[in-house]
Scaffold this motif. Sequence first.
Motif, PDB file in Angstrom:
ATOM      1  N   LEU A 310       5.559  28.264  72.359  1.00 19.13           N
ATOM      2  CA  LEU A 310       6.082  27.728  73.616  1.00 19.13           C
ATOM      3  C   LEU A 310       7.097  28.711  74.191  1.00 19.13           C
ATOM      4  N   SER A 311       7.566  28.447  75.415  1.00 15.85           N
ATOM      5  CA  SER A 311       8.467  29.422  76.040  1.00 15.85           C
ATOM      6  C   SER A 311       9.853  29.378  75.394  1.00 15.85           C
ATOM      7  N   LEU A 312      10.539  30.538  75.389  1.00 17.68           N
ATOM      8  CA  LEU A 312      11.888  30.590  74.823  1.00 17.68           C
ATOM      9  C   LEU A 312      12.820  29.634  75.559  1.00 17.68           C
ATOM     10  N   GLN A 313      12.597  29.550  76.865  1.00 16.86           N
ATOM     11  CA  GLN A 313      13.405  28.631  77.681  1.00 16.86           C
ATOM     12  C   GLN A 313      13.282  27.197  77.168  1.00 16.86           C
ATOM     13  N   TYR A 328      31.349  19.835  77.286  1.00 13.63           N
ATOM     14  CA  TYR A 328      30.908  21.240  77.345  1.00 13.63           C
ATOM     15  C   TYR A 328      29.592  21.343  78.095  1.00 13.63           C
ATOM     16  N   PHE A 329      28.726  20.405  77.827  1.00 13.50           N
ATOM     17  CA  PHE A 329      27.423  20.391  78.494  1.00 13.50           C
ATOM     18  C   PHE A 329      27.607  20.132  79.989  1.00 13.50           C
ATOM     19  N   ASN A 330      28.413  19.138  80.323  1.00 14.47           N
ATOM     20  CA  ASN A 330      28.624  18.800  81.736  1.00 14.47           C
ATOM     21  C   ASN A 330      29.259  19.950  82.510  1.00 14.47           C
ATOM     22  N   ASP A 331      30.185  20.669  81.864  1.00 14.38           N
ATOM     23  CA  ASP A 331      30.834  21.786  82.545  1.00 14.38           C
ATOM     24  C   ASP A 331      29.841  22.903  82.837  1.00 14.38           C
ATOM     25  N   LYS A 332      28.958  23.151  81.887  1.00 11.80           N
ATOM     26  CA  LYS A 332      28.013  24.260  82.063  1.00 11.80           C
ATOM     27  C   LYS A 332      26.839  23.856  82.962  1.00 11.80           C
ATOM     28  N   TYR A 333      26.445  22.602  82.880  1.00 11.28           N
ATOM     29  CA  TYR A 333      25.285  22.148  83.656  1.00 11.28           C
ATOM     30  C   TYR A 333      25.670  20.945  84.510  1.00 11.28           C
ATOM     31  N   PRO A 334      26.232  21.195  85.699  1.00  8.55           N
ATOM     32  CA  PRO A 334      26.662  20.079  86.563  1.00  8.55           C
ATOM     33  C   PRO A 334      25.472  19.185  86.928  1.00  8.55           C
ATOM     34  N   LYS A 335      25.775  17.932  87.141  1.00  9.84           N
ATOM     35  CA  LYS A 335      24.738  16.961  87.532  1.00  9.84           C
ATOM     36  C   LYS A 335      23.917  17.477  88.690  1.00  9.84           C
ATOM     37  N   ASN A 336      22.628  17.287  88.612  1.00 12.53           N
ATOM     38  CA  ASN A 336      21.669  17.657  89.668  1.00 12.53           C
ATOM     39  C   ASN A 336      21.459  19.157  89.839  1.00 12.53           C
ATOM     40  N   SER A 337      22.070  19.967  88.979  1.00 14.66           N
ATOM     41  CA  SER A 337      21.770  21.413  89.058  1.00 14.66           C
ATOM     42  C   SER A 337      20.348  21.618  88.524  1.00 14.66           C
ATOM     43  N   PRO A 338      19.664  22.675  88.986  1.00 10.69           N
ATOM     44  CA  PRO A 338      18.270  22.892  88.546  1.00 10.69           C
ATOM     45  C   PRO A 338      18.151  23.040  87.027  1.00 10.69           C
ATOM     46  N   ASP A 339      19.098  23.776  86.412  1.00  9.21           N
ATOM     47  CA  ASP A 339      19.036  23.951  84.949  1.00  9.21           C
ATOM     48  C   ASP A 339      19.140  22.607  84.234  1.00  9.21           C
ATOM     49  N   ARG A 340      20.070  21.793  84.693  1.00 12.55           N
ATOM     50  CA  ARG A 340      20.262  20.497  84.037  1.00 12.55           C
ATOM     51  C   ARG A 340      19.019  19.616  84.204  1.00 12.55           C
ATOM     52  N   ASN A 341      18.456  19.628  85.400  1.00 16.93           N
ATOM     53  CA  ASN A 341      17.240  18.825  85.616  1.00 16.93           C
ATOM     54  C   ASN A 341      16.120  19.269  84.669  1.00 16.93           C
ATOM     55  N   ARG A 342      15.992  20.583  84.519  1.00 22.26           N
ATOM     56  CA  ARG A 342      14.931  21.095  83.654  1.00 22.26           C
ATOM     57  C   ARG A 342      15.170  20.690  82.194  1.00 22.26           C
ATOM     58  N   ILE A 343      16.425  20.836  81.726  1.00 18.18           N
ATOM     59  CA  ILE A 343      16.762  20.451  80.343  1.00 18.18           C
ATOM     60  C   ILE A 343      16.495  18.961  80.136  1.00 18.18           C
ATOM     61  N   GLU A 344      16.937  18.153  81.097  1.00 17.16           N
ATOM     62  CA  GLU A 344      16.739  16.698  80.983  1.00 17.16           C
ATOM     63  C   GLU A 344      15.256  16.348  80.932  1.00 17.16           C
ATOM     64  N   ASN A 345      14.483  16.963  81.831  1.00 15.23           N
ATOM     65  CA  ASN A 345      13.053  16.645  81.862  1.00 15.23           C
ATOM     66  C   ASN A 345      12.358  17.073  80.574  1.00 15.23           C
ATOM     67  N   ASN A 346      12.690  18.290  80.104  1.00 14.90           N
ATOM     68  CA  ASN A 346      12.064  18.770  78.865  1.00 14.90           C
ATOM     69  C   ASN A 346      12.378  17.837  77.701  1.00 14.90           C
ATOM     70  N   ARG A 347      13.627  17.435  77.588  1.00 20.39           N
ATOM     71  CA  ARG A 347      14.007  16.576  76.469  1.00 20.39           C
ATOM     72  C   ARG A 347      13.425  15.161  76.628  1.00 20.39           C
ATOM     73  N   ASN A 348      13.532  14.603  77.827  1.00 22.31           N
ATOM     74  CA  ASN A 348      13.021  13.244  78.039  1.00 22.31           C
ATOM     75  C   ASN A 348      11.517  13.162  77.774  1.00 22.31           C
ATOM     76  N   ALA A 349      10.810  14.222  78.145  1.00 19.88           N
ATOM     77  CA  ALA A 349       9.361  14.235  77.894  1.00 19.88           C
ATOM     78  C   ALA A 349       9.068  14.162  76.399  1.00 19.88           C
ATOM     79  N   GLU A 350       9.903  14.849  75.585  1.00 24.20           N
ATOM     80  CA  GLU A 350       9.710  14.811  74.122  1.00 24.20           C
ATOM     81  C   GLU A 350      10.183  13.465  73.549  1.00 24.20           C
TER      82      GLU A 350
END
Length: 367
Positions: A310-313, A328-350
Amino acid sequence: MLQINQFISSLYISNNEIKGVVDGTEWLLAYTNYWIGTNGGLTQSNQIALTYAFSNIPLLFNQYNGTSYEPDAINNFKFSSFQFLLFHGEFLSKLDPLTQKSILDEITSLEKIELINNAVNFMNENPSATFENTKNKLIAEAIEDEIDDSKLDPCTKGVLDKLKKLNQNDIASIFEKFGIPENGTYKIQMVMGTPNNSAAIADTKWLSKNNYLITIRETYIKGTDNNQKPPTDIAVAAIIIHELIHAHFFALFDDFHNNGNNCAYDNYDCLYEKYVTKTYIGTIDAQHAQMFDNYVPKIAAILQEFKPGLSLQFYEDIAMSTMYGLQYFNDKYPKNSPDRNRIENNRNAEDSNAPRGAATPKGSPCN
Ligand SMILES: [Zn+2]
């Protein structure tokens, strides 16, 4: 026979300390003769081993002082350390003096003799291995073997078993990351149940010295949380790894607390004091700060070996998702930022084994 007696007496008289040890240890000369007789006689190799053994018995025979051994156990310790010296003397004599000293300094209890014996055997077969790395690897493997999974469900147990068997980045490498506690006698039990914090999928508790309990939420594993489907093996693996890192931090603390050995913290001074509180449930705490700073790539690497291709990302996202909800997570990935959305979707899918946004589940369900 005369030659053997001459050889031994030349060792005996070479040094007063050696003489003292030999005189005070009734089995020593008889065993030495027996050993020579059953190991091919007074060969060149055996002469080197014998010389090495006799030269080092004054040092080793006094190194059980940290233990509360009874006389019988002291005798066992001396006998085992003498056997260790005879068996490895030739190999050890060819190592550089500092490495020899590091190895001999570790011979301080019967348990340590067993460990160091295994380490030296490994070095014998793997000439490029250093002593420190070998020792840490063996202690880490011993801790890994101590994980009690008898009360886990078959799904989580299966994921744990697979994690234990990974070649390059298995769970043991988590324990190697900080250096290894001196007393490799830790117990970790993993159970399905209900974590203290109602928002947590899992938690790790310090039960007593060297004894930790990891609880993984039963409704999450069974998929009855919010009527989801059961999670994939990738999500379960990420949770197990995250909790084992907590257990490892506790082990480091116990090691400091028990032995006054704070070398494990040299790179992270001041943090150990925070471990003392043993409370890391919340949004800001020392254990998660350290995990966030130092362990995300490690978790990602283990996941990659767990489920390759799978991808490194993706691996990074799943590793990072175990920090979800922390400051720490919230500071690095603010709500609704593209990175946070991607992380949330990847994890929620699993977590739910169902597509989320652009993400589709990559792991396999085990229920
Ligand atoms: Zn945690």
